[in-house]
Design an enzyme around this catalytic site. Structure first.
Site, PDB file in Angstrom:
ATOM      1  N   HIS A   1       9.718  -0.479   8.720  1.00  0.00           N
ATOM      2  CA  HIS A   1       8.783  -1.615   8.772  1.00  0.00           C
ATOM      3  C   HIS A   1       8.883  -2.504   7.519  1.00  0.00           C
ATOM      4  O   HIS A   1       9.343  -3.636   7.572  1.00  0.00           O
ATOM      5  CB  HIS A   1       7.346  -1.105   8.892  1.00  0.00           C
ATOM      6  CG  HIS A   1       7.109  -0.173  10.038  1.00  0.00           C
ATOM      7  ND1 HIS A   1       7.219  -0.558  11.351  1.00  0.00           N
ATOM      8  CD2 HIS A   1       6.746   1.134  10.065  1.00  0.00           C
ATOM      9  CE1 HIS A   1       6.937   0.459  12.137  1.00  0.00           C
ATOM     10  NE2 HIS A   1       6.646   1.504  11.385  1.00  0.00           N
TER      11      HIS A   1
ATOM     12  N   ASP B   1       0.849  -1.200   0.000  1.00  0.00           N
ATOM     13  CA  ASP B   1       0.000   0.000   0.000  1.00  0.00           C
ATOM     14  C   ASP B   1       0.885   1.252   0.000  1.00  0.00           C
ATOM     15  O   ASP B   1       0.888   2.024   0.946  1.00  0.00           O
ATOM     16  CB  ASP B   1      -0.962  -0.003   1.204  1.00  0.00           C
ATOM     17  CG  ASP B   1      -0.257  -0.072   2.553  1.00  0.00           C
ATOM     18  OD1 ASP B   1       0.894  -0.575   2.609  1.00  0.00           O
ATOM     19  OD2 ASP B   1      -0.840   0.381   3.550  1.00  0.00           O
TER      20      ASP B   1
HETATM   21  C1  BDR Z   1       2.761  -0.635   8.554  1.00  0.00           C
HETATM   22  O1  BDR Z   1       1.671   0.267   8.378  1.00  0.00           O
HETATM   23  C2  BDR Z   1       1.870   1.071   7.255  1.00  0.00           C
HETATM   24  O2  BDR Z   1       1.573   2.395   7.552  1.00  0.00           O
HETATM   25  C3  BDR Z   1       3.298   0.898   6.842  1.00  0.00           C
HETATM   26  O3  BDR Z   1       3.435   1.004   5.449  1.00  0.00           O
HETATM   27  C4  BDR Z   1       3.646  -0.475   7.323  1.00  0.00           C
HETATM   28  O4  BDR Z   1       3.295  -1.460   6.371  1.00  0.00           O
HETATM   29  C5  BDR Z   1       3.440  -0.329   9.869  1.00  0.00           C
HETATM   30  O5  BDR Z   1       2.550  -0.470  10.923  1.00  0.00           O
HETATM   31 CA    CA Z   2       2.795  -0.831   4.080  1.00  0.00          CA
END
Ligand code: BDR
Ligand code: CA
Length: 311
Positions: A238, A8
């Site tokens: 992340h 995303d």
């Molecule tokens: C996850 O949430 C999204 O905002 C980031 O892209 C990542 O995949 C981290 O909590």
């Molecule tokens: Ca993400």
């Protein structure tokens, strides 16, 4: 290795794409998009733009779910910017999404190449749950599945208990964790400890080329959000950490195999990810197949590789 990424984008999703596209041993077979950090229209457009930035415009992009299985969607514009990429403008893409949905493309590729495709899922798990509904044999048709999501022994980042990807579609996450994939869960437990300090971004800014330059500009926005919330100029990694672990399992220095569940009913805990970590419990005889919860990683090695990928 052949990799399908479901994402995303999203600033850290962009970093995961940068990481995958920099590795000559990775054949990126498809990109699925999903609502999450922004609407699926925006994340799809961003995926197309990012593949051009990172030199892989031929990779098929399949638009996925615009909303969760059950609840209403919620987006993360404050974290990723109104355009999902820190308000950095990338040129409009020449290509467009394929006709298949993300779930359809993933299922078709898995059926055509049984056991050969690994899945990196770094957004809400809606597309993967939809793919499972289309093809219940998906766990045996895919190779490794690495998921960025959840918070087992760390606080959440959307609610006190729930991480964004899991919180954005708890029902989908619960179905995916129950399905028997060969799955590594890269949760906030490790991503919040794999933190790139401000000096890391400063070094990135010295690298030549659009690849590094635009990515540094996305990250400037992301660091701004982290600084405003945590009071320190740094950023968690992340989604690219999940990519790093898929490409090199030796980055994982501690893990445990346990069934993983998602709370769907709690008044305060909906979206919480649970693993039975009691010392006397084990994955044996459990009612659902275990997944691997990543508990510690070699963060320094990962940050160095991330810099190399952007070089
Ligand atoms: C996850 O949430 C999204 O905002 C980031 O892209 C990542 O995949 C981290 O909590
Ligand atoms: Ca993400």
């Amino acid at each position: 290795m052949r990799v399908f990424i479901d994402c995303d984008p999203g600033i850290d999703d962009a970093l995961a794409l940068a990481y995958l596209t920099a590795d000559p041993d990775v054949e990126l077979v498809g990109v699925g998009t999903v609502f999450g950090n922004n609407s699926v229209d925006v994340t799809t457009d961003n995926a197309l733009r990012l593949l051009e930035l990172y030199g892989r415009p031929e990779v098929p992009v399949a638009r996925g779910a615009e909303r969760p299985l059950v609840q209403e969607p919620s987006l993360a514009e404050s974290v990723h910017g109104a355009n999902g990429l820190g308000d950095v403008e990338l040129p409009a893409p020449a290509g467009s999404p394929v006709a298949e949905s993300a779930a359809e493309l993933l299922v078709r590729l898995a059926r055509e190449n049984p056991g050969e495709i690994d899945l990196l899922a770094v957004g809400p798990l809606t597309n993967v749950a939809l793919a499972l509904a289309l093809e219940p044999r998906l766990p045996s048709l895919l190779g490794k599945v690495v998921v960025m999501g959840g918070a087992v022994q760390e606080p959440g980042n959307v609610t006190p208990w729930a991480e964004a990807n899991t919180s954005n579609d708890p029902e989908a996450a619960e179905r995916v964790f129950a399905a028997g994939f060969d799955l590594d869960l890269v949760a906030l437990d490790v991503t919040m400890k794999t933190v790139a300090p401000g000096e890391w971004l400063d070094e990135l800014k010295t690298l030549p080329g659009e690849r590094a330059g635009k990515t540094a500009a996305f990250l400037d926005f992301y660091y701004g959000w982290y600084s405003s919330v945590f009071g320190v100029r740094q950023s968690a990694m992340h989604d690219p950490l999940a990519a790093g672990i898929l490409l090199d399992r030796s980055l994982v220095t501690r893990s445990v195999d346990r069934p993983i569940m998602v709370e769907l009913k709690g008044e305060y805990t909906r979206g919480l990810t649970i693993a039975d970590l009691r010392p006397f419990s084990s994955a044996e005889g459990a009612e659902r197949p275990p997944a691997t919860l990543v508990q510690e990683v070699d963060g320094d090695a990962f940050l160095k590789r991330m810099m190399d990928a952007l070089r």
